[in-house]
Design an enzyme around this catalytic site. Structure first.
Site, PDB file in Angstrom:
ATOM      1  N   TRP A   1      37.133  46.969  39.188  1.00 22.21           N
ATOM      2  CA  TRP A   1      37.470  47.873  38.815  1.00 22.21           C
ATOM      3  C   TRP A   1      36.669  48.728  39.954  1.00 22.21           C
ATOM      4  CZ3 TRP A   1      39.446  48.661  34.283  1.00 22.21           C
ATOM      5  CH2 TRP A   1      39.786  47.866  33.535  1.00 22.21           C
TER       6      TRP A   1
ATOM      7  N   LYS B   1      31.925  48.226  24.512  1.00 25.17           N
ATOM      8  CA  LYS B   1      31.545  46.624  25.354  1.00 25.17           C
ATOM      9  C   LYS B   1      29.923  46.519  24.188  1.00 25.17           C
ATOM     10  CE  LYS B   1      34.026  47.010  29.048  1.00 25.17           C
ATOM     11  NZ  LYS B   1      35.046  46.006  28.865  1.00 25.17           N
TER      12      LYS B   1
ATOM     13  N   ASP C   1      29.160  52.696  37.549  1.00 22.56           N
ATOM     14  CA  ASP C   1      29.701  52.537  36.174  1.00 22.56           C
ATOM     15  C   ASP C   1      29.241  51.518  36.115  1.00 22.56           C
ATOM     16  OD1 ASP C   1      31.845  51.290  34.387  1.00 22.56           O
ATOM     17  OD2 ASP C   1      33.351  50.861  36.466  1.00 22.56           O
TER      18      ASP C   1
HETATM   19  C1  LIG Z   1      33.389  47.832  34.312  1.00 23.38           C
HETATM   20  C2  LIG Z   1      34.743  48.668  33.730  1.00 23.38           C
HETATM   21  N1  LIG Z   1      35.265  49.786  34.377  1.00 23.38           N
HETATM   22  C3  LIG Z   1      35.720  50.641  34.445  1.00 23.38           C
HETATM   23  C4  LIG Z   1      36.396  49.907  33.116  1.00 23.38           C
HETATM   24  C5  LIG Z   1      37.751  50.614  32.167  1.00 23.38           C
HETATM   25  O1  LIG Z   1      37.701  51.393  31.271  1.00 23.38           O
HETATM   26  P1  LIG Z   1      39.015  52.408  30.271  1.00 23.38           P
HETATM   27  O2  LIG Z   1      39.662  50.712  29.497  1.00 23.38           O
HETATM   28  O3  LIG Z   1      37.711  52.393  28.885  1.00 23.38           O
HETATM   29  O4  LIG Z   1      39.289  52.713  30.604  1.00 23.38           O
HETATM   30  C6  LIG Z   1      36.492  48.698  32.236  1.00 23.38           C
HETATM   31  C7  LIG Z   1      37.282  48.111  31.626  1.00 23.38           C
HETATM   32  O5  LIG Z   1      36.905  46.862  30.875  1.00 23.38           O
HETATM   33  C8  LIG Z   1      35.354  47.859  32.804  1.00 23.38           C
HETATM   34  O6  LIG Z   1      34.404  46.654  32.440  1.00 23.38           O
END
Ligand SMILES: Cc1ncc(COP(=O)(O)O)c(C=O)c1O
Length: 413
Positions: free
Chosen positions: A118, A236, A211
């Protein structure tokens, strides 16, 4: 057909929500507080929804002890939307703080800490966004890697002496919990660990962005006051997918149109400008009312039923310790292997492991799990293996049941 009680749901996101919350939400969906109308059928500008969103904000502030000089915003576009939004907004903030003529302006570095998929995606998006819009024009910024644990295959975190921050970065970015590999920075109670995020090494005045999508409200946020922005996709620990929560220091709510008049910054889509969101109390345009409503119910549930953040932290710690202890024992017996090798980098939320003995054994493990009601244990499609996500709504009893299954599987195989 199994009932909710017969299933242990270990999904990585969207993930399980408390049953009592879903029961209340289903009632609200049909007839919200005896209005004769469902929550999704009410105006986002009416008094009912105003109370919902204001209550959610107040409870989140209480739960996380958010300082008064931070705004809480409810946005859309998921965690991925924030990969872009933080770059766009913080480059505008940086430009306004450096109002020199365009010819004298130096595009700033942006420091990324890479610890998994991520944060790598966020870095890639930053590189994409800062591309010059004309041939021979300078890039808007220079994203760079301030530390990375990629060489380990994302099985550890960088150590203090591996960080190399710029003096003048527009911001430093990290992902607190890497959901796919199951890597998380150590908790506040373990802040002396060599793997802890090195807040003290970030030069004074440089903004820090985190994040928290997959670890939000699972435990205390170390040094919340040292962050410029903390954000989380809701799907989550907080609610259904569709809403992204932002905690943002008020001085970063800047007029991006004014910044663009100074040139050298990328334009910001209006619904992604933090100031617009804040000025309109997250209601500049129609927000995702139902996900916000369910998130509000979850927040109330966490405060009232789950003992607030302290209670959550204790339970989450107990769940993670139990599962990792069980896996370590099975690993000693040669039956499984934990993906994250360093104990203080192991995620409390996403526990990743592989089954020794090849694909057949992994299939046998997953088939046996499915039969016993253990759902959504397959690892992320990019890495395979097994991932048990044990977010707030996953009970200690579910984790105990999974541990018993792992022990029985290790014995029989
Ligand atoms: C740590 C993290 N950041 C960003 C994201 C991306 O999120 P989204 O799917 O809501 O765009 C996720 C998705 O699982 C994630 O686990």
């Amino acid at each position: 057909m199994p009932s909710r009680e017969q299933v242990h749901n270990f999904a990585a996101g969207p993930s399980p929500l408390p049953t009592t919350v879903l029961e209340e939400a289903s009632q609200g969906l049909l007839n919200y507080q005896d209005t004769g109308m469902g929550l999704c059928e009410l105006s986002h500008r009416g008094k009912e929804f105003k109370a919902v969103i204001e209550g959610a904000e107040a409870n989140l502030r209480q739960l996380l002890s958010i300082p008064d000089n931070y705004s809480v915003l409810f946005s859309q576009g998921g965690g991925t939307g924030q990969f872009s939004a933080v770059v766009l907004n913080l480059l505008s903030a940086h430009r306004l703080a450096n109002p020199v003529p365009a010819e004298q302006f130096t595009p700033p570095p942006i420091d990324y800490v890479l610890t998994g998929s991520w944060s790598s995606k966020a870095y890639a998006e930053s590189q994409r966004l800062v591309q010059p819009t004309f041939p021979n024009a300078p890039a808007f910024a220079a994203p760079r890697i301030a530390a990375s644990s990629k060489a380990s295959g994302w099985t550890r975190l960088p150590k203090r002496d591996e960080y190399n921050f710029s003096e003048d970065a527009a911001f430093v970015y990290y992902c607190e919990n890497e959901t796919i590999n199951g890597i998380e920075f150590p908790s506040a109670s373990n802040s002396s660990s060599d793997s802890a995020f090195p807040f003290d090494l970030v030069p004074d005045g440089v903004n820090i962005v985190a994040d928290y999508s997959s670890s939000f409200i699972s435990r205390k946020i170390p040094h919340i006051e040292k962050h410029a922005i903390i954000y989380a996709g809701a799907q989550k620990n907080l609610g259904p997918s569709g809403v992204t929560v932002l905690i943002i220091r008020n001085d970063l709510l800047v007029d991006t149109t004014a910044a663009s008049k100074l040139f050298c910054v990328p334009p910001v889509p209006i619904t992604y400008e933090y100031k617009i969101l804040a000025d309109n109390k997250s209601l500049y345009n129609t927000p995702p009312t139902f996900p916000i409503y369910v998130s509000a119910l979850v927040l109330k549930h966490l405060l009232v039923e789950k003992g607030g953040l302290e209670g959550l932290e204790q339970t989450n710690k107990a769940k993670a310790e139990l599962l990792y202890d069980t896996l370590d024992q099975a690993e000693q017996a040669g039956k499984v292997k934990c993906v994250v090798r360093e104990k203080d980098a192991r995620s409390w939320m996403n526990v990743t492991f592989t089954i020794e003995g090849g694909d057949d054994k992994e299939k046998a493990f997953l088939d046996g799990a499915e039969k016993r009601g253990f759902k959504q244990l397959k690892g992320h499609r990019s890495v395979g293996g097994i991932r048990a996500s044990i977010y707030n709504a996953v009970t200690l009893e579910s984790v105990k049941a999974l541990c018993e299954y792992i022990q029985a599987f290790a014995k029989e195989n």
